[in-house]
Design a protein around this motif. Structure first.
Motif, PDB file in Angstrom:
ATOM      1  N   LEU A   1       5.162   6.487 -12.939  1.00 44.96           N
ATOM      2  CA  LEU A   1       5.799   5.884 -11.754  1.00 44.96           C
ATOM      3  C   LEU A   1       4.905   6.373 -10.530  1.00 44.96           C
ATOM      4  O   LEU A   1       5.269   5.493  -9.370  1.00 44.96           O
ATOM      5  CB  LEU A   1       7.296   6.267 -11.724  1.00 44.96           C
ATOM      6  N   PHE A   2       4.801   7.647 -10.304  1.00 42.19           N
ATOM      7  CA  PHE A   2       4.666   8.097  -8.807  1.00 42.19           C
ATOM      8  C   PHE A   2       3.144   8.552  -8.647  1.00 42.19           C
ATOM      9  O   PHE A   2       2.898   8.676  -7.285  1.00 42.19           O
ATOM     10  CB  PHE A   2       5.525   9.435  -8.484  1.00 42.19           C
ATOM     11  N   PHE A   3       2.097   8.659  -9.854  1.00 42.27           N
ATOM     12  CA  PHE A   3       0.779   9.087  -9.440  1.00 42.27           C
ATOM     13  C   PHE A   3       0.052   7.600  -9.370  1.00 42.27           C
ATOM     14  O   PHE A   3      -0.021   6.618 -10.341  1.00 42.27           O
ATOM     15  CB  PHE A   3       0.428   9.730 -10.512  1.00 42.27           C
ATOM     16  N   HIS A   4      -0.780   7.538  -8.112  1.00 45.43           N
ATOM     17  CA  HIS A   4      -1.836   6.287  -8.132  1.00 45.43           C
ATOM     18  C   HIS A   4      -3.230   6.687  -7.837  1.00 45.43           C
ATOM     19  O   HIS A   4      -3.266   7.796  -7.168  1.00 45.43           O
ATOM     20  CB  HIS A   4      -1.046   5.317  -7.200  1.00 45.43           C
ATOM     21  N   GLU A   5      -4.046   6.002  -8.450  1.00 40.38           N
ATOM     22  CA  GLU A   5      -5.359   6.536  -7.950  1.00 40.38           C
ATOM     23  C   GLU A   5      -6.297   5.289  -8.165  1.00 40.38           C
ATOM     24  O   GLU A   5      -5.993   4.232  -8.623  1.00 40.38           O
ATOM     25  CB  GLU A   5      -5.848   7.414  -9.066  1.00 40.38           C
ATOM     26  N   GLU A   6      -7.323   5.365  -7.569  1.00 39.70           N
ATOM     27  CA  GLU A   6      -8.450   4.402  -7.505  1.00 39.70           C
ATOM     28  C   GLU A   6      -9.706   4.796  -8.393  1.00 39.70           C
ATOM     29  O   GLU A   6     -10.216   5.859  -8.393  1.00 39.70           O
ATOM     30  CB  GLU A   6      -8.961   4.123  -5.998  1.00 39.70           C
TER      31      GLU A   6
ATOM     32  N   ASN B   1       0.866  -1.276   0.052  1.00 41.94           N
ATOM     33  CA  ASN B   1      -0.154   0.017   0.179  1.00 41.94           C
ATOM     34  C   ASN B   1       0.832   1.404  -0.082  1.00 41.94           C
ATOM     35  O   ASN B   1       0.413   2.501  -0.667  1.00 41.94           O
ATOM     36  CB  ASN B   1      -0.937   0.056   1.237  1.00 41.94           C
ATOM     37  N   LYS B   2       1.992   1.047   0.919  1.00 40.37           N
ATOM     38  CA  LYS B   2       2.862   2.286   0.735  1.00 40.37           C
ATOM     39  C   LYS B   2       3.434   2.404  -0.518  1.00 40.37           C
ATOM     40  O   LYS B   2       3.662   3.558  -0.950  1.00 40.37           O
ATOM     41  CB  LYS B   2       4.043   2.159   1.736  1.00 40.37           C
ATOM     42  N   LYS B   3       3.809   1.694  -1.346  1.00 44.83           N
ATOM     43  CA  LYS B   3       4.162   1.639  -2.604  1.00 44.83           C
ATOM     44  C   LYS B   3       3.294   2.332  -3.389  1.00 44.83           C
ATOM     45  O   LYS B   3       3.829   3.183  -4.556  1.00 44.83           O
ATOM     46  CB  LYS B   3       4.699   0.227  -3.093  1.00 44.83           C
ATOM     47  N   LYS B   4       2.059   2.113  -3.226  1.00 40.93           N
ATOM     48  CA  LYS B   4       1.116   2.564  -4.165  1.00 40.93           C
ATOM     49  C   LYS B   4       0.428   4.146  -3.967  1.00 40.93           C
ATOM     50  O   LYS B   4      -0.383   4.640  -4.486  1.00 40.93           O
ATOM     51  CB  LYS B   4      -0.185   1.512  -4.318  1.00 40.93           C
ATOM     52  N   GLN B   5       1.009   4.614  -2.879  1.00 39.19           N
ATOM     53  CA  GLN B   5       0.674   6.034  -2.623  1.00 39.19           C
ATOM     54  C   GLN B   5       1.283   6.831  -3.687  1.00 39.19           C
ATOM     55  O   GLN B   5       2.528   6.890  -4.018  1.00 39.19           O
ATOM     56  CB  GLN B   5       1.265   6.389  -0.994  1.00 39.19           C
ATOM     57  N   THR B   6       0.570   8.056  -3.884  1.00 40.40           N
ATOM     58  CA  THR B   6       1.137   9.039  -4.696  1.00 40.40           C
ATOM     59  C   THR B   6       2.246   9.838  -4.060  1.00 40.40           C
ATOM     60  O   THR B   6       1.988  10.375  -2.879  1.00 40.40           O
ATOM     61  CB  THR B   6       0.072   9.857  -5.098  1.00 40.40           C
ATOM     62  N   ARG B   7       3.428  10.055  -4.354  1.00 45.79           N
ATOM     63  CA  ARG B   7       4.496  10.956  -4.367  1.00 45.79           C
ATOM     64  C   ARG B   7       4.208  12.228  -4.949  1.00 45.79           C
ATOM     65  O   ARG B   7       4.493  12.581  -5.927  1.00 45.79           O
ATOM     66  CB  ARG B   7       5.861  10.274  -4.654  1.00 45.79           C
TER      67      ARG B   7
END
Length: 499
Positions: free
Chosen positions: A189-194, A8-14
């Protein structure tokens, strides 16, 4: 459990890295307007096709206007990231092809591809910022994005001038490649969304009708009086197509569940006046950006760098006035600030109406600066007033409609003023020498060919272009006057305290 937390931490948006990527992408899209305008005289000198001059701008902006609302809907359905990536890739493909264009016709076609990509890039960036940051944080972040527009507007004419002076004009377009690639890497690489699985309809019918009707109108404005007579069958047919298509568009928007353009917003007097002035200001800024470099180079005889300077002053006045407007609306109110913006626009238009070759680039630069003041005062005042006048559920639609109106104004402005220029040029050349054509204007923008002309012929051609451009500047004055008159009808607003 620990492994699940790591995943989950890896999937957090930086957010900082994504913001840098978005700023680079915004800079790529924002600089496109001014950097191309500065290089156009050199592009015309190389490719010819002066009569297609305005189409290089109108094609890009028209496709951007038609697709901007559609891509916004698609991002709600499929998520921000895929639509952003698709938009940047399309924009980069168009940029590469533009640099390789061997003719002006192909350049216009490739600019259409660029415009499609731009229609996704700009609105999705704004939406992604809204997704990542809280309400309190957005003001600061939007300030960063606003500064990007200011910096790109200043850097664009200067970069354009240096590139065409010391390198091939193709690099005007290829400059986008590293910026776009860096933006793609950061977001992928760094933007994640549901992504929500909820299905949403898109008003394809409305978008198609609008594209057809507005395209027909722009063709009429560009070709009327030049390639076709105003009473010719093509002009009458296209005007009929515009009237029919736009009527069907309005009917479709009334019945659509999710209309491309929410028509109920036009019942708000504040929004109506603000959007009409935004439409006109879009016509002014792109009309000026499109034709002032040609006047400075072709009539005054100065270099592309000097031509870039005359445009960059407008970009200096814009952010200064935007910042000032933010304070003025709190001290004197929205309506007085809007009227001040209208006064600046009509003053700048008046200065350009009296522009002569002997005035020099400093006069032209100061006139652009005044126009920039008007743009900054009106744009900031209107966007804040509109957002304060609607509730949360309609604030996004109202804001995007304002962006849409500016783009439409830019597309139609270059078409209208380009049509005025071509028609006036043909009238003047017919009086002087029937063997001359609009294409001969290309010679004035080519230093080598220009120096080989007979001095008497050169003076005649410069005078002809100057008189034709004067008609364009009169058009700018008229637009500024209309903007000022409309600003006097802008309603007074009682400021509300936001929770």
């Amino acid at each position: 459990m620990q492994l699940h937390s790591i995943i989950n931490k890896k999937k957090q948006t930086r957010r900082p890295l994504v913001l840098v990527a978005l700023i680079l992408s915004m800079f790529m899209a924002a600089i496109e307007g001014t950097i191309v305008a500065t290089a156009m005289p050199n592009i015309v000198a190389d490719l010819g096709g002066f009569s297609l001059y305005s189409w290089v701008f109108s094609a890009f902006l028209l496709m951007q206007a038609v697709t901007i609302l559609i891509f916004g809907k698609l991002s709600d359905l499929y998520g921000r990231k895929p639509i952003y990536v698709i938009g940047v890739v399309i924009f980069l493909i168009g940029s590469i092809l533009c640099g390789l264009a061997p003719t002006m016709t192909l350049l216009v076609i490739f600019r259409i591809i660029q415009g499609i990509g731009a229609g996704a890039v700009q609105p999705i960036i704004t939406t992604m910022v809204g997704d990542m940051y809280s309400i309190k944080e957005r003001a600061k972040i939007q300030g960063y994005l606003a500064s990007v527009w200011g910096i790109s507007s200043i850097a664009g004419p200067l970069f354009g001038g240096f590139i065409v002076k010391f390198a091939d004009w193709a690099w005007i377009f290829w400059l986008n490649i590293p910026l776009g690639i860096l933006g793609l890497i950061g977001v992928i690489l760094f933007f994640h969304e549901e992504v929500s699985k909820e299905k949403k309809t898109i008003d394809y019918t409305g978008a198609s009708l609008f594209f057809i009707s507005v395209s027909a109108l722009i063709i009429v404005l560009v070709q009327g009086g030049t390639a076709w007579h105003w009473n010719s069958i093509p002009i009458i047919s296209l005007l009929s197509l515009f009237i029919l298509g736009f009527s069907l568009f309005l009917w479709q928007e009334h019945r659509a569940k999710t209309p491309m353009m929410p028509l109920h917003l036009w019942k708000n007097k504040l929004i109506t006046i603000a959007n009409l002035i935004t439409l006109i200001s879009g016509m002014i800024i792109l009309g000026l950006s499109s034709f002032l470099p040609t006047y400075v180079q072709g009539v005054m005889g100065y270099s592309p760098i000097i031509a870039g300077f005359t445009l960059s002053t407008m970009s200096i006045g814009w952010p200064i006035a935007s910042t000032t407007a933010g304070h003025l609306v709190l001290k004197i109110g929205f309506r007085p600030t809007a009227i001040l913006g209208g006064i600046a626009l009509v003053t700048g238009g008046t200065l350009f109406m009296f522009l002569e070759p002997g005035n020099g680039p400093i006069y032209a630069g100061f006139s652009s600066f005044v126009i920039g003041l008007g743009m900054g005062l009106t744009s900031t005042t209107f966007i804040v007033a509109i957002q304060n006048s609607v509730d949360w559920k309609t604030r996004g639609a109202a804001t995007s409609l304002t962006m849409f109106m500016r783009i439409i104004g830019s597309a139609t402005g270059t078409a209208i003023l380009g049509g005025v220029l071509n028609q006036r040029m043909n009238q003047l050349l017919e009086k002087q020498d029937a063997s001359l054509a609009v294409a001969n204007t290309d010679i004035l923008l080519n230093d080598t060919a220009r120096n080989q002309l007979d001095p008497a012929l050169l003076a005649t051609m410069e005078q002809t272009l100057a008189e034709a451009m004067h008609a364009v500047f009169i058009g700018l004055f008229i637009l500024g006057l209309i903007a000022f008159l409309l600003s006097s009808f802008f309603p007074e607003i009682k400021q509300k305290k936001q929770k």
